[in-house]
Design an enzyme around this catalytic site. Structure first.
Site, short mmCIF file in Angstrom:
data_model
loop_
_atom_site.label_atom_id
_atom_site.label_comp_id
_atom_site.label_asym_id
_atom_site.label_seq_id
_atom_site.Cartn_x
_atom_site.Cartn_y
_atom_site.Cartn_z
N SER A 141 39.51 -29.66 -51.85
CA SER A 141 41.22 -30.31 -51.10
C SER A 141 41.33 -30.91 -51.11
O SER A 141 40.36 -32.68 -51.10
CB SER A 141 40.74 -29.71 -50.17
OG SER A 141 41.55 -29.55 -49.58
N TYR A 155 36.57 -28.51 -41.93
CA TYR A 155 37.35 -28.20 -43.35
C TYR A 155 36.91 -29.13 -44.29
O TYR A 155 36.66 -29.17 -45.28
CB TYR A 155 38.46 -27.38 -43.28
CG TYR A 155 38.75 -27.00 -45.04
CD1 TYR A 155 39.11 -25.59 -45.65
CD2 TYR A 155 40.09 -28.17 -45.30
CE1 TYR A 155 39.08 -25.70 -46.47
CE2 TYR A 155 40.67 -27.55 -46.68
CZ TYR A 155 40.30 -26.62 -47.33
OH TYR A 155 40.87 -25.92 -48.39
#
Ligand code: NDP
Length: 246
Positions: A141, A155
């Site tokens: 990401s 995350y």
């Protein structure tokens, strides 16, 4: 003949979202594709049926990525079914949000187990079935480089961990002619991050291109990395994020 004719791929989390687009792209490029899912049996079966109706080869396996033994066994099963594995795409991932005081250690462990540990487990299992020209591609990401809001520490950490992992694995597997890379999307229109969700406008405000990506755009970069043309790309973490981290 198509660029991946004769190749076999394994995609984790292929039932929905980015993973499903990757499955379709790799099939379109000529690969036989096995994919895992956690619980969405209906969309997984529908995807397999639609691929088979067009003459493609696909196989869906229910595997919780957090279960290392099940993940290893599932990859071995796919290799038995299709003869080998050329391409592993580690796409399955979870976003569990929460600021420091509210975020539980259970969610911390689940984030690491699915987003990081499973990637290592799958690489270990799949690489045993790979020959020269093998490909390992992780969906990281852009949050590995930029986490502009509270509540995303676990995350962001999980996706940053993949940056170091591909650097190391590229060294382990380079001598065998296997490349290892991360694709790092920005906002992509999926159930995890719908374009009509509450945070969409805030995300767009941070980007050079003020929109979500279509899952097919991410699948396009995966298709490139999976192809023979990408043989010199390894150990890299490549943003496809509309300038989110620019
Ligand atoms: P979705 O939530 O839309 O889909 C997730 C997919 O992963 C589903 O197929 C799901 O299976 C599967 N999955 C989830 N947990 C597990 C598990 N424990 N074991 C096996 N499979 C699992 O997510 P996206 O398509 O949006 O995201 C895919 C990847 O892209 C993730 O790694 C995510 O972090 C990353 N990403 C997404 C972005 C976005 O904006 N959407 C941006 C940047 C990165 P099931 O259907 O059974 O639940």
């Amino acid at each position: 003949s198509p660029v991946l004719a004769g190749k076999v791929a394994f995609v984790t989390g292929g039932s929905r979202g980015i993973g499903a687009a990757i499955v379709r792209r790799l099939v379109r490029d000529g690969a036989a594709v096995a994919f895992s899912y956690a619980s969405s049996a209906a969309p997984a079966d529908e995807l397999v049926r639609s691929i088979q109706s067009e003459g493609g080869r696909a196989l869906a396996l229910k595997i919780d990525s957090a279960d290392a033994a099940a993940l290893t066994a599932g990859i071995d099963e796919a290799a038995r079914a299709f003869g080998k594995i050329d391409i592993l795409v580690n796409n399955a991932g979870v976003f569990l949000g929460g600021t420091l005081d509210d975020f539980s250690l259970e969610d911390f462990d689940k984030t690491l187990n699915v987003n990081v540990r499973a990637v290592f487990v799958a690489a270990k299992a799949a690489s045993r079935h790979m020959g020269e020209g093998g490909r390992i591609i992780n969906i990281g990401s852009t949050n590995a480089e930029r986490m502009p809001w509270p509540g995303g520490s676990a995350y962001a950490m999980s996706k940053s961990a993949l940056v170091g992992m591909v650097q190391g694995l590229s060294r382990d597997l380079g001598p065998r002619g296997i490349t290892v890379n991360n694709v790092q999307p920005g906002p992509v229109n999926t159930d995890m991050n719908p374009v009509d969700g509450p945070n969409a406008a805030a995300m767009h405000g941070l980007m050079a291109l003020a929109r979500h990506a279509h899952p097919e755009e991410i699948a396009g970069m995966v298709g490139y990395l999976a192809s023979p043309e990408a043989a010199f790309v390894t150990g890299a973490s490549l943003n496809i994020d509309g300038g989110f981290a620019a």
